[in-house]
Design a protein around this motif. Structure first.
Motif, PDB file in Angstrom:
ATOM      1  N   PHE A 183      20.350 -24.972  47.778  1.00 18.30           N
ATOM      2  CA  PHE A 183      19.459 -23.951  47.240  1.00 18.30           C
ATOM      3  C   PHE A 183      19.107 -24.263  45.790  1.00 18.30           C
ATOM      4  O   PHE A 183      19.914 -24.804  45.036  1.00 18.30           O
ATOM      5  N   GLY A 184      17.890 -23.915  45.416  1.00 13.17           N
ATOM      6  CA  GLY A 184      17.453 -24.140  44.047  1.00 13.17           C
ATOM      7  C   GLY A 184      15.974 -23.859  43.900  1.00 13.17           C
ATOM      8  O   GLY A 184      15.291 -23.489  44.867  1.00 13.17           O
ATOM      9  N   ARG A 185      15.476 -24.047  42.708  1.00 13.38           N
ATOM     10  CA  ARG A 185      14.060 -23.781  42.444  1.00 13.38           C
ATOM     11  C   ARG A 185      13.159 -24.841  43.060  1.00 13.38           C
ATOM     12  O   ARG A 185      13.610 -25.929  43.432  1.00 13.38           O
ATOM     13  N   THR A 186      11.890 -24.494  43.120  1.00 15.44           N
ATOM     14  CA  THR A 186      10.887 -25.445  43.565  1.00 15.44           C
ATOM     15  C   THR A 186      10.918 -26.676  42.664  1.00 15.44           C
ATOM     16  O   THR A 186      10.979 -26.569  41.434  1.00 15.44           O
ATOM     17  N   ASN A 187      10.913 -27.848  43.280  1.00 15.69           N
ATOM     18  CA  ASN A 187      10.906 -29.127  42.566  1.00 15.69           C
ATOM     19  C   ASN A 187      12.148 -29.367  41.701  1.00 15.69           C
ATOM     20  O   ASN A 187      12.092 -30.087  40.711  1.00 15.69           O
TER      21      ASN A 187
ATOM     22  N   ILE B 150      21.425 -26.033  43.146  1.00 12.09           N
ATOM     23  CA  ILE B 150      20.874 -27.054  42.245  1.00 12.09           C
ATOM     24  C   ILE B 150      20.424 -26.394  40.941  1.00 12.09           C
ATOM     25  O   ILE B 150      19.635 -25.443  40.947  1.00 12.09           O
ATOM     26  N   PHE B 151      20.916 -26.910  39.829  1.00 13.87           N
ATOM     27  CA  PHE B 151      20.511 -26.443  38.501  1.00 13.87           C
ATOM     28  C   PHE B 151      19.670 -27.535  37.847  1.00 13.87           C
ATOM     29  O   PHE B 151      20.079 -28.696  37.775  1.00 13.87           O
TER      30      PHE B 151
ATOM     31  N   ALA C 254      17.413 -17.295  37.987  1.00 18.90           N
ATOM     32  CA  ALA C 254      17.205 -17.270  39.439  1.00 18.90           C
ATOM     33  C   ALA C 254      18.415 -17.856  40.163  1.00 18.90           C
ATOM     34  O   ALA C 254      18.887 -17.295  41.169  1.00 18.90           O
ATOM     35  N   GLU C 255      18.931 -18.959  39.645  1.00 18.15           N
ATOM     36  CA  GLU C 255      20.089 -19.589  40.279  1.00 18.15           C
ATOM     37  C   GLU C 255      21.316 -18.677  40.233  1.00 18.15           C
ATOM     38  O   GLU C 255      22.081 -18.585  41.201  1.00 18.15           O
ATOM     39  N   LEU C 256      21.493 -17.990  39.115  1.00 16.47           N
ATOM     40  CA  LEU C 256      22.663 -17.128  38.964  1.00 16.47           C
ATOM     41  C   LEU C 256      22.604 -15.930  39.907  1.00 16.47           C
ATOM     42  O   LEU C 256      23.648 -15.416  40.339  1.00 16.47           O
ATOM     43  N   GLU C 257      21.402 -15.475  40.251  1.00 20.39           N
ATOM     44  CA  GLU C 257      21.277 -14.403  41.240  1.00 20.39           C
ATOM     45  C   GLU C 257      21.845 -14.856  42.584  1.00 20.39           C
ATOM     46  O   GLU C 257      22.507 -14.089  43.295  1.00 20.39           O
ATOM     47  N   TRP C 258      21.595 -16.111  42.922  1.00 16.64           N
ATOM     48  CA  TRP C 258      22.088 -16.640  44.195  1.00 16.64           C
ATOM     49  C   TRP C 258      23.590 -16.911  44.130  1.00 16.64           C
ATOM     50  O   TRP C 258      24.281 -16.781  45.129  1.00 16.64           O
ATOM     51  N   VAL C 259      24.075 -17.265  42.958  1.00 13.86           N
ATOM     52  CA  VAL C 259      25.522 -17.403  42.786  1.00 13.86           C
ATOM     53  C   VAL C 259      26.201 -16.081  43.123  1.00 13.86           C
ATOM     54  O   VAL C 259      27.205 -16.031  43.850  1.00 13.86           O
TER      55      VAL C 259
END
Length: 401
Positions: free
Chosen positions: A18-22, A98-99, A106-111
Motif C-alpha cells: 500500500f502507498g501513494r500513487t507513483n 510504502i513511504f 495518508a500513509e499514517l492513516e493506513w498504519v
C-alpha cells in the motif's frame, strides 16, 4: 488450471502493498517477486485495481502478493479504487506500506487502520537509487518516529534491501497462521472418517469442491482412513466397515438424511461447520443461530456468498436456505444476496447475516466481516450452522474442533 498440489489462494499468506500513487509499489512488487506481476510506469494511476499473484517465496512459503491502487487516488474513479484497496487491506495478513516522502499523513492513516485490525505492518522506503544518503537517513528517521517501526530501504532497480524485506516479513507472520486445522482435534491417526459428498450441480463435472479437497488432504496427512460416499450410498458405505466410523463429515444440504442413518457412536459434522471454525468464529456463528428463532415474516436476512458464480438450480444459498427460512417464517421474509467482496458497510438494515463456508476467502477477510457484524450488533451465522439449526439437529452436531 493450477495443479491440485498447489496451495489454494485462500490458505496462503496474504501480503498487501500500500502507498501513494507513483510511490513505487508496483516496481517494488515486481522486484521483490522477481516477476512482472504489475505494470510499472511513471504515470499516475497505472495500477487501477488490486493485482493478486500467488507465489512461493522463501522463507515465506505459499503466499499471495497484492499490489494496490494509490491510497491518494484523486481520479474520477479514485473513490471506488480506494474502496477496493480497503478490501485488499482487510484480506492482508501483513501490510507493506510504502513511504515516498516526509509528507506521510495518508500513509499514517493506513498504519492506524492496520493496527486497529491487529495486522502487522512493514514500512518500506523505495527508490534508494534516486536518493542521497542524507535524504534517506532523514526520511528513515521520520518514518521510524511516526510508526514506531524502523523502515527497510529498498531499490527496485538495484535490488537493495529485498533480502531484508523477506526476513522482516518472515518475522511478522502471525504465530498461529499455519497452526489451524480444519478437523482440529476430532480425529487422529488410524481413525476412520466417512465423507458424504453429494455430487450435485454445484460440483463441476470431474472435480470436487474446494472444502472437500482440503479436508481430504488434511485427513490423509493425519494418517486417517478416509471413505468417501454420496448420500444415496451412505448405507452401503457403512456396511463396508467392521466398526462405526469415528467421524462423519457431510455436505450440510443432507444433514438430516445423514443424521437419521448414522451410528450413534459416530460424531457428525459438516464441511461448512468445520470451515466456520477454520475460517471464522464458530462460537459467534452458534450464538447467531439463536437469532433465527427471533425472525418473523417482516425480517430481512442477508446471505453473503464468497463465490461470484451464476446462481444454479437448487443453489444452497440462493434457493435452499431462503426456502427453509420462508417456509418457517412466511413468504414475506426478505432475503438479500451479496456475492464476492460486495459486503455492506452498514448492516443495520438486517436482522441476520448468513455467511457461506468462505472456502474462497482467507481467514483474515472473513474475520473482518465478523468484526463488522459484531461492532454493529447484528447476529451472524453460516450455512452449515443455519441448516443444522433449522433441521433441529444443531445440538447433536459436533461444533467444537
Amino acid at each position: 488450471m493450477g495443479s491440485l498440489n498447489e496451495a489454494p489462494g485462500s490458505v496462503r499468506l496474504h501480503i498487501g502493498v500500500f502507498g501513494r500513487t507513483n510511490s513505487g509499489k508496483s516496481s517494488f512488487v515486481n522486484a521483490f517477486t522477481g516477476q512482472q506481476v504489475s505494470i510499472a510506469a511513471d504515470v499516475a494511476g497505472t495500477t487501477t485495481d488490486p493485482v493478486s499473484k500467488p507465489m512461493e517465496i522463501h522463507p515465506l512459503g505459499a503466499c499471495v502478493m497484492i499490489d494496490t491502487a494509490g491510497i491518494d487516488d484523486k481520479s474520477v474513479l479514485g473513490e471506488r479504487r480506494v474502496e477496493k484497496t480497503r478490501i485488499a487491506a482487510e484480506k492482508s495478513d501483513i501490510g507493506v506500506i510504502i513511504f515516498d516522502n516526509t509528507d506521510m499523513d495518508a500513509e499514517l492513516e493506513w498504519v492506524q487502520l492496520f493496527r486497529k485490525k491487529n495486522t502487522p505492518i512493514l514500512p518500506v522506503i523505495t527508490k534508494s537509487d534516486r536518493r542521497g544518503a542524507k535524504e534517506l537517513q532523514e526520511l528513515s528517521g521520520e518514518v521510524n518516529k511516526k510508526t514506531g517501526v524502523l523502515p527497510i530501504i529498498v531499490s527496485a532497480v538495484t535490488g537493495e534491501g529485498m533480502d531484508d524485506v523477506r526476513e522482516a516479513l518472515a518475522r511478522l507472520v502471525p504465530e498461529d497462521f499455519d497452526a489451524r486445522l480444519i478437523t482440529g482435534h476430532l480425529v487422529g491417526e488410524d481413525d476412520v472418517v466417512v465423507l458424504v459428498m453429494p455430487q450435485d450441480i454445484q460440483a463441476p463435472k470431474g472435480r470436487l469442491i474446494l472444502p472437500q479437497v482440503q479436508t481430504i488432504r488434511e485427513l490423509l496427512d493425519k494418517r486417517c482412513i478416509v471413505i468417501s460416499v454420496t448420500a444415496d450410498k451412505l448405507a452401503e458405505g457403512f456396511k463396508c466397515l467392521s466398526n462405526p466410523p469415528r467421524l462423519i463429515i457431510t455436505d450440510s444440504q443432507v444433514f438430516g438424511t445423514v443424521y437419521e442413518q448414522k451410528p450413534k457412536e459416530s460424531m457428525l459434522t459438516s464441511f461448512s461447520v468445520l470451515f466456520a471454525a477454520y475460517k471464522g468464529d464458530l462460537p459467534y456463528y452458534l450464538e447467531g443461530a439463536s437469532a433465527i428463532d427471533r425472525l418473523t415474516n417482516r425480517s430481512r436476512v442477508l446471505i453473503a456468498e464468497c463465490c461470484t458464480h451464476a446462481p444454479l438450480s437448487e443453489d444452497i444459498g440462493r434457493v435452499k436456505i431462503p426456502r427453509m427460512l420462508q417456509k418457517r417464517f412466511g413468504e414475506d421474509l426478505e432475503v438479500v444476496f451479496r456475492s464476492g467482496t460486495d459486503f455492506p458497510a452498514d448492516l443495520s438494515a438486517y436482522d441476520l447475516v448468513i455467511q457461506c463456508g468462505a472456502c474462497m476467502f482467507n481467514r483474515k477477510y472473513v474475520l473482518s466481516r465478523i468484526e463488522r457484524a459484531k461492532s454493529q450488533g447484528v447476529p451472524m451465522t453460516n450455512y452449515g450452522v443455519t441448516i443444522a439449526h433449522l433441521t433441529g439437529i444443531l445440538d447433536k452436531v459436533v461444533t467444537s474442533v
